[in-house]
Design a protein around this motif. Structure first.
Motif, PDB file in Angstrom:
ATOM      1  N   GLY A  62       0.829  -1.344   0.039  1.00 28.15           N
ATOM      2  CA  GLY A  62       0.034   0.056   0.013  1.00 28.15           C
ATOM      3  C   GLY A  62       0.890   1.230   0.068  1.00 28.15           C
ATOM      4  O   GLY A  62       0.740   2.319  -0.505  1.00 28.15           O
ATOM      5  N   SER A  66       0.686   3.920  -3.182  1.00 27.74           N
ATOM      6  CA  SER A  66       0.141   4.981  -2.824  1.00 27.74           C
ATOM      7  C   SER A  66       1.031   6.209  -3.152  1.00 27.74           C
ATOM      8  O   SER A  66       0.561   7.459  -3.722  1.00 27.74           O
ATOM      9  N   ASP A  67       2.527   5.972  -3.202  1.00 26.49           N
ATOM     10  CA  ASP A  67       3.405   6.898  -3.551  1.00 26.49           C
ATOM     11  C   ASP A  67       3.705   6.975  -5.306  1.00 26.49           C
ATOM     12  O   ASP A  67       3.827   8.224  -5.605  1.00 26.49           O
ATOM     13  N   ARG A  71      -2.942   8.820  -3.343  1.00 28.18           N
ATOM     14  CA  ARG A  71      -3.433   8.372  -2.198  1.00 28.18           C
ATOM     15  C   ARG A  71      -5.010   7.995  -2.250  1.00 28.18           C
ATOM     16  O   ARG A  71      -5.439   7.138  -1.881  1.00 28.18           O
ATOM     17  N   ARG A  72      -5.707   9.023  -3.209  1.00 26.74           N
ATOM     18  CA  ARG A  72      -7.227   8.916  -3.461  1.00 26.74           C
ATOM     19  C   ARG A  72      -7.568   7.419  -3.986  1.00 26.74           C
ATOM     20  O   ARG A  72      -8.370   6.721  -3.513  1.00 26.74           O
ATOM     21  N   THR A  74      -5.405   4.708  -4.105  1.00 28.81           N
ATOM     22  CA  THR A  74      -5.396   3.547  -2.966  1.00 28.81           C
ATOM     23  C   THR A  74      -6.494   3.431  -1.964  1.00 28.81           C
ATOM     24  O   THR A  74      -7.015   2.349  -1.662  1.00 28.81           O
ATOM     25  N   LEU A  75      -6.823   4.770  -1.432  1.00 29.02           N
ATOM     26  CA  LEU A  75      -7.801   4.518  -0.626  1.00 29.02           C
ATOM     27  C   LEU A  75      -9.312   4.137  -1.036  1.00 29.02           C
ATOM     28  O   LEU A  75      -9.901   3.315  -0.431  1.00 29.02           O
ATOM     29  N   ALA A 120      -1.640   4.887   3.179  1.00 22.55           N
ATOM     30  CA  ALA A 120      -2.140   6.239   2.418  1.00 22.55           C
ATOM     31  C   ALA A 120      -2.930   7.115   3.229  1.00 22.55           C
ATOM     32  O   ALA A 120      -2.771   8.434   3.165  1.00 22.55           O
ATOM     33  N   GLU A 188      -7.398  14.371  -4.412  1.00 25.99           N
ATOM     34  CA  GLU A 188      -5.910  13.691  -4.372  1.00 25.99           C
ATOM     35  C   GLU A 188      -5.001  14.550  -3.767  1.00 25.99           C
ATOM     36  O   GLU A 188      -5.192  15.900  -4.075  1.00 25.99           O
ATOM     37  N   LEU A 190      -1.548  13.821  -3.021  1.00 26.36           N
ATOM     38  CA  LEU A 190      -0.292  13.277  -3.609  1.00 26.36           C
ATOM     39  C   LEU A 190       0.645  14.708  -3.984  1.00 26.36           C
ATOM     40  O   LEU A 190       0.094  15.107  -5.248  1.00 26.36           O
ATOM     41  N   THR A 355       4.208   7.551   1.912  1.00 24.39           N
ATOM     42  CA  THR A 355       3.563   6.414   2.392  1.00 24.39           C
ATOM     43  C   THR A 355       4.213   5.316   2.269  1.00 24.39           C
ATOM     44  O   THR A 355       4.098   4.539   3.251  1.00 24.39           O
TER      45      THR A 355
END
Length: 423
Positions: A62, A66-67, A71-72, A74-75, A120, A188, A190, A355
């Motif tokens: 994860g 996420s990186d 992030r969004r 992945t979540l 994340a 998002e 990131l 992350t």
């Protein structure tokens, strides 16, 4: 920090975290009992070890996703997975199916999805806060987490016997709401998200990213400190729990005339855990006011000393009121040091690898569980005062890690200034 004036994304994530922790506490607290009843005690232990291992791998995966992908995204995928697996568990435990293997498979995949989401989520909180607001933000998050754990445990205890399927259905329904909330309200966060797509082979990128994290000596020092602190904290459900159960004499905690509150080891343990939760929930939101006159360095050192000292008393004392006072001391120490430590972590991780850092950092729970379990075995041959000295040695290692970290110019600039001077 006023919840109504904080960053909207942070406010939503705090609320989502609250419900995630509540649901996890409501279900997970009783899965060991479920698995032991369904598969036997020995098999249940092995099944839980598999869950922990899969969770650790999911956390690393994860963090990388996420990186590199955001992030969004992945979540959303992970939270949908949590919803789907709660649903699978509810169906597997229903009267018309009733398959414990399906429930376990759903639980395993649920923990995998939750582990993927955790780094994340942690990185998103760092993304939307600043060094000036992080301590207050982590104070609020820590308070909400403890409240969620307390409420979830109570709900689980009330519903588990005879209503386990209802518990799982509630968890599924609430998680569906979390997925919708993330989809509609969370952007998002990131940094440079447009450049997040992988440029090299996935395996090479994965290993290179985590190699970079492991070469960060300052981060590793903070992780060592956090792991040892958590290893001491988990003693209350490991060595301390066993010692109180086996050796605490039955005694009157309160005695007024013919009325008495009589406790044994198990009841004393329950009171200590309740005391910790109540104090955290009651005092956490005022902690920044209580300790604002002290520098972060002083708060960190004094908090660590109080925390370790309180657990040293738990390791040796057989007096109920001494144990309660020790519970107060280690809880206040915990309240003092946690926001500062979390702020140190948030300030030291680089934007492009947040992350991954959070994924590795969150492995401290798995490592701490191993340390805490080891103390049960050590305690069978080492007297209580010897265990207390081991706690003290761990505390010295923790303080030494902080000393090295705070000696760095960036750490001094960000953390050692008194809060009142920053206002």
């Amino acid at each position: 920090m006023n919840p109504f004036t904080m960053n909207p994304v942070l406010r939503i994530r705090v609320l989502v975290n609250f419900f995630n922790r509540l649901l996890d506490s409501m279900i997970t607290s009783f899965m060991a009992i479920y698995l032991a009843f369904s598969f036997g005690v020995a098999a249940a232990g092995v099944l839980i070890i598999v869950v922990v291992t899969i969770g650790a791998l999911g956390m690393l995966g994860g963090g990388h996703i996420s990186d590199t992908r955001g992030r969004r995204r992945t979540l959303l995928v992970a939270e949908f997975g949590i919803f789907a697996t709660y649903t699978l568990m509810a169906l597997g435990n229903s009267h018309w199916w009733g398959n414990a293997l399906v429930v376990y498979a759903g639980y395993l995949l649920n923990k995998l999805a939750a582990s993927v989401a955790l780094p994340a989520n942690d990185a998103m909180i760092v993304d939307v806060t600043t060094p000036e607001t992080r301590k207050a933000a982590y104070t609020l998050i820590y308070w909400a987490t403890n409240l969620a754990l307390a409420v979830g445990s109570l709900l689980g205890a009330w519903l588990y016997n005879g209503h386990f399927t209802l518990m799982l259905t509630i968890a599924s329904t609430c998680t569906a709401g979390i997925v919708v909330t993330t989809y509609l309200l969370i952007p998002e966060t990131l940094p440079n998200a447009a450049d997040a797509a992988p440029r090299t082979s996935r395996l090479k990128e994965f290993t290179a990213g985590y190699a970079l994290v492991l070469r960060d000596s300052g981060f590793i020092r903070l992780m060592v400190a956090a792991t040892l602190i958590l290893g001491i904290e988990l003693q209350i459900i490991n060595y301390v729990a066993v010692r109180l159960n086996l050796h605490l004499p039955v005694q009157n905690l309160v005695e007024v005339g013919s009325f008495a509150v009589r406790v044994d080891g198990v009841r004393m343990l329950g009171i200590l855990r309740a005391e910790n939760t109540i104090l955290v929930v009651a005092l956490m939101l005022f902690a920044h006011v209580l300790f604002r006159r002290f520098s972060d360095r002083a708060v960190l050192y004094l908090g660590t000393a109080m925390f370790v000292g309180g657990y040293m008393v738990l390791a040796v004392s057989d007096i109920g009121w001494a144990l309660l006072i020790a519970g107060l001391v280690f809880t206040v120490g915990e309240l003092m040091s946690v926001p500062v430590r979390q702020t140190m972590l948030a300030n030291m991780v680089p934007e492009n690898s947040r992350t991954r850092y959070m994924a590795v950092y969150n492995l401290n729970l798995r490592l701490a569980q191993g340390i805490a379990a080891l103390f049960i075995t050590i305690g069978s041959v080492v007297p209580p005062w010897g265990i207390a000295l081991l706690y003290a040695a761990m505390g010295l290692v923790i303080v030494q890690q902080y000393r090295v970290l705070l000696a760095r110019p960036t750490a001094r600039d960000e953390l050692v200034t008194p809060v009142s001077a920053k206002a």
